[in-house]
Design an enzyme around this catalytic site. Structure first.
Site, PDB file in Angstrom:
ATOM      1  N   LYS A  22       0.834  -1.206   0.000  1.00  0.00           N
ATOM      2  CA  LYS A  22       0.000   0.000   0.000  1.00  0.00           C
ATOM      3  C   LYS A  22       0.868   1.254   0.000  1.00  0.00           C
ATOM      4  CE  LYS A  22      -2.640   2.622   3.439  1.00  0.00           C
ATOM      5  NZ  LYS A  22      -1.495   3.393   3.965  1.00  0.00           N
ATOM      6  N   ASN A  23       1.853   1.290   0.903  1.00  0.00           N
ATOM      7  CA  ASN A  23       2.602   2.538   1.072  1.00  0.00           C
ATOM      8  C   ASN A  23       3.530   2.850  -0.102  1.00  0.00           C
ATOM      9  OD1 ASN A  23       1.264   2.972   3.418  1.00  0.00           O
ATOM     10  ND2 ASN A  23       2.969   2.448   4.784  1.00  0.00           N
ATOM     11  N   CYS A 116      -5.955   8.277   8.396  1.00  0.00           N
ATOM     12  CA  CYS A 116      -6.403   7.701   9.668  1.00  0.00           C
ATOM     13  C   CYS A 116      -6.126   8.657  10.821  1.00  0.00           C
ATOM     14  CB  CYS A 116      -5.648   6.414   9.954  1.00  0.00           C
ATOM     15  SG  CYS A 116      -6.350   4.960   9.184  1.00  0.00           S
ATOM     16  N   ARG A 121      -0.525  14.451  12.770  1.00  0.00           N
ATOM     17  CA  ARG A 121      -0.091  14.275  11.390  1.00  0.00           C
ATOM     18  C   ARG A 121       0.219  15.581  10.655  1.00  0.00           C
ATOM     19  NH1 ARG A 121      -2.733   8.870   8.972  1.00  0.00           N
ATOM     20  NH2 ARG A 121      -0.597   8.739   8.248  1.00  0.00           N
ATOM     21  N   ASP A 304       3.376   0.333  11.995  1.00  0.00           N
ATOM     22  CA  ASP A 304       2.147  -0.198  11.396  1.00  0.00           C
ATOM     23  C   ASP A 304       1.847  -1.631  11.834  1.00  0.00           C
ATOM     24  OD1 ASP A 304       1.826   2.202  10.148  1.00  0.00           O
ATOM     25  OD2 ASP A 304       2.440   1.516   8.163  1.00  0.00           O
ATOM     26  N   ARG A 396      -9.420   0.219   3.447  1.00  0.00           N
ATOM     27  CA  ARG A 396      -8.513   1.209   2.853  1.00  0.00           C
ATOM     28  C   ARG A 396      -7.172   0.586   2.513  1.00  0.00           C
ATOM     29  NH1 ARG A 396      -6.964   5.833   6.292  1.00  0.00           N
ATOM     30  NH2 ARG A 396      -5.476   5.807   4.607  1.00  0.00           N
TER      31      ARG A 396
HETATM   32  C1  UD1 Z   1       4.026   6.577   6.436  1.00  0.00           C
HETATM   33  C2  UD1 Z   1       3.111   5.429   6.213  1.00  0.00           C
HETATM   34  C3  UD1 Z   1       2.460   5.004   7.518  1.00  0.00           C
HETATM   35  C4  UD1 Z   1       3.497   4.746   8.583  1.00  0.00           C
HETATM   36  C5  UD1 Z   1       4.471   5.915   8.713  1.00  0.00           C
HETATM   37  C6  UD1 Z   1       5.624   5.610   9.631  1.00  0.00           C
HETATM   38  C7  UD1 Z   1       2.370   5.943   3.967  1.00  0.00           C
HETATM   39  C8  UD1 Z   1       1.255   6.337   3.074  1.00  0.00           C
HETATM   40  N1  UD1 Z   1       2.080   5.849   5.271  1.00  0.00           N
HETATM   41  O1  UD1 Z   1       3.215   7.665   6.880  1.00  0.00           O
HETATM   42  O2  UD1 Z   1       1.720   3.800   7.250  1.00  0.00           O
HETATM   43  O3  UD1 Z   1       2.859   4.576   9.826  1.00  0.00           O
HETATM   44  O4  UD1 Z   1       5.014   6.233   7.413  1.00  0.00           O
HETATM   45  O5  UD1 Z   1       6.294   4.477   9.229  1.00  0.00           O
HETATM   46  O6  UD1 Z   1       3.475   5.660   3.516  1.00  0.00           O
HETATM   47  N2  UD1 Z   1       5.839  14.186  11.046  1.00  0.00           N
HETATM   48  C9  UD1 Z   1       5.943  15.518  11.357  1.00  0.00           C
HETATM   49  N3  UD1 Z   1       5.967  16.432  10.336  1.00  0.00           N
HETATM   50  C10 UD1 Z   1       5.906  16.048   9.034  1.00  0.00           C
HETATM   51  C11 UD1 Z   1       5.806  14.677   8.727  1.00  0.00           C
HETATM   52  C12 UD1 Z   1       5.775  13.760   9.763  1.00  0.00           C
HETATM   53  O7  UD1 Z   1       6.002  15.898  12.517  1.00  0.00           O
HETATM   54  O8  UD1 Z   1       5.948  16.920   8.149  1.00  0.00           O
HETATM   55  C13 UD1 Z   1       5.782  13.198  12.150  1.00  0.00           C
HETATM   56  C14 UD1 Z   1       4.417  12.505  12.191  1.00  0.00           C
HETATM   57  O9  UD1 Z   1       3.487  13.254  12.927  1.00  0.00           O
HETATM   58  C15 UD1 Z   1       4.770  11.188  12.865  1.00  0.00           C
HETATM   59  C16 UD1 Z   1       6.177  10.896  12.324  1.00  0.00           C
HETATM   60  O10 UD1 Z   1       6.699  12.158  11.880  1.00  0.00           O
HETATM   61  O11 UD1 Z   1       4.823  11.364  14.247  1.00  0.00           O
HETATM   62  C17 UD1 Z   1       6.215   9.883  11.205  1.00  0.00           C
HETATM   63  O12 UD1 Z   1       5.536  10.379  10.094  1.00  0.00           O
HETATM   64  P1  UD1 Z   1       5.888   9.935   8.603  1.00  0.00           P
HETATM   65  O13 UD1 Z   1       7.081   9.045   8.564  1.00  0.00           O
HETATM   66  O14 UD1 Z   1       5.895  11.164   7.779  1.00  0.00           O
HETATM   67  O15 UD1 Z   1       4.617   9.097   8.226  1.00  0.00           O
HETATM   68  P2  UD1 Z   1       3.802   9.142   6.894  1.00  0.00           P
HETATM   69  O16 UD1 Z   1       4.738   9.277   5.741  1.00  0.00           O
HETATM   70  O17 UD1 Z   1       2.651  10.058   6.995  1.00  0.00           O
END
Ligand code: UD1
Length: 417
Positions: A22-23, A116, A121, A304, A396
């Site tokens: 998915k990711n 989710c 986020r 995850d 999803r």
């Molecule tokens: C992706 C995955 C999700 C997984 C996560 C961590 C996808 C679509 N989803 O989510 O399944 O749980 O990686 O392995 O690939 N953060 C900030 N600022 C930002 C971005 C992130 O503070 O601009 C924080 C988030 O709040 C969270 C952490 O960083 O606490 C990890 O986020 P991130 O690695 O960005 O996750 P996603 O890419 O959204």
């Protein structure tokens, strides 16, 4: 609306095949828009997040042809229009259109992404990266406008190794002038899949899978082909099902190296499994040993899989702990596990889990994608009948989950509400 109904306690035998990640898929689909012409993406999982992305791709006037798990995206008539809130809120990954459209057109208008409810986020790290490349970001209520007269490569050190920010900055930098270096990049394997796709289009990127990614900007990208890697989270979820209920349950199409952190925990707990190439065969073990699990960025234990893993911990003898460090709100499933009879105490980001406990079927709600998967696992081992509501979260991200489980002996079906 539908609910999932499960009669627990049946052993799982036979074979479950793992689909595309998915990711990876949710980044590869927007990435196709970077190229001129037609790109083919193979092994795309049939999940509702995919359909939500298709709606955005169509809004942007691209043509999509689908044949099973193979999709072709033709960008010949691409139009860079506002991505409205109705479409963007359906999934978090809609933010990838920011990097893609900014890169290609130096202008993008999009409403704030959804996803989710597992934490606040923010996307500040993505935006910081775009700004470092020379973009100007304007936010009005929930709408972002990102513009640049020119994007120029630079060194960007991420405050946190965010998966989404790493990929989005790669997208934005691919057409930038000169060299971009992303430091403290996320190392998740899905990022290698994205790099390979972009490089096959003609991009010049190296280092994905390490904490330093180097992107030398190009002026043209052409359509190409890529295959989505196996979904290590789907694989991990079914591996956990096998540890709980396996009677020679075979999970095929996995890359064991991608699930190393989970396999290490299996070893500590005494899970009965055998690896055979790209497959794993699992059997239920009555004497699981309690352990402590802390989620980390890759290659650590994946956030995850934290919620599904917590169900296995309810079946281990003694006191285990599950500590979540990436997201602040991955606890929605715990009250339902407690309702089913699990002995769990929550202390901030740690769940103290005492086992082993018999779980009893009841009525519960999926609160998010992986929490929902955890509840399915709990229902599969519970005595009696469990009904799970709010199942859209689960659909999803898990392709064909009802059939995959019922084909190996689970008593699980969908019912209309
Ligand atoms: C992706 C995955 C999700 C997984 C996560 C961590 C996808 C679509 N989803 O989510 O399944 O749980 O990686 O392995 O690939 N953060 C900030 N600022 C930002 C971005 C992130 O503070 O601009 C924080 C988030 O709040 C969270 C952490 O960083 O606490 C990890 O986020 P991130 O690695 O960005 O996750 P996603 O890419 O959204």
């Amino acid at each position: 609306m539908e609910k999932i109904v499960i009669e627990g306690g049946f052993p799982l035998s036979g074979t479950i095949s793992i689909g595309g990640a998915k990711n990876s898929a949710v980044a590869l689909i927007p990435a196709a828009l970077l190229a001129d012409g037609v790109s083919t993406i193979k092994n795309v999982p049939n999940i509702t997040d995919r359909d939500a992305l298709f709606d955005i791709v169509k809004l942007l006037n691209c043509d999509i042809k689908q044949d099973g798990n193979v999709i072709n995206i033709d960008t010949t008539n691409l139009k860079n229009v506002l991505i409205n809130q109705e479409l963007s809120v359906k999934l978090r990954a809609s933010y990838y259109f920011m990097g893609v459209l900014l890169s290609k057109y130096k202008h993008v208008e999009i409403y704030f992404p959804g996803g989710c409810n597992i934490g606040t986020r923010p996307i500040d790290i993505h935006l910081k990266g775009f700004k470092a490349l020379g973009a100007k970001v304007t936010k009005r209520k929930h709408k972002y406008t990102i513009d640049a007269s020119n994007l120029v490569g630079t060194e960007i050190k991420l405050d946190f190794a965010s998966v989404g920010a790493t990929i989005n900055i790669m997208f934005a930098a691919v057409y930038a002038t000169g060299r971009t270096i992303i430091k403290n990049a996320a190392k998740e394997v899905e990022i290698i899949n994205i790099m390979d796709f972009l490089n096959k289009m003609g991009a010049k990127i190296e280092g994905a899978g390490t904490d330093t990614i180097i992107i030398d900007g190009v002026t043209k990208l052409h359509g190409t082909e890529i295959e989505v890697i196996p979904d290590r989270i789907e694989a991990g979820t079914y591996m956990l099902a096998g540890a709980l209920l396996g009677n020679n349950l075979k999970v095929t199409g996995i890359i064991p190296e991608h699930n190393k952190a989970l396999l290490n925990k299996f070893d500590e707990m005494g899970v009965n499994y055998k690896l055979e190439g790209n497959s794993i065969i699992l059997n239920k073990c009555e004497n699981l040993v309690a352990t402590d699990v802390t989620t980390e960025v890759y290659p650590g234990f994946p956030t995850d899989l934290g919620q599904p893993m917590s169900v296995l911990l309810t079946q281990a003898n003694g006191t285990s702990s599950m500590t979540e460090t990436i997201w602040e709100n991955r606890k929605g499933h715990y009250p339902y596990l407690q309702k089913m009879g699990a002995n769990i105490n929550l202390e901030n980001q740690t769940a103290i889990i005492k086992g082993k406990t018999i779980l009893k079927g009841t009525e519960i709600n999926a609160t998010d994608l992986r929490g929902g998967a955890a509840l399915i696992l709990a229902a599969l081992i519970a005595t009696g009948k469990t009904t799970i509501y709010e199942i859209d979260y689960i659909l999803r991200g898990y392709e064909n989950i009802i059939n995959k489980l019922s084909d190996v002996g689970a008593k699980i079906h969908l019912e209309q509400i």
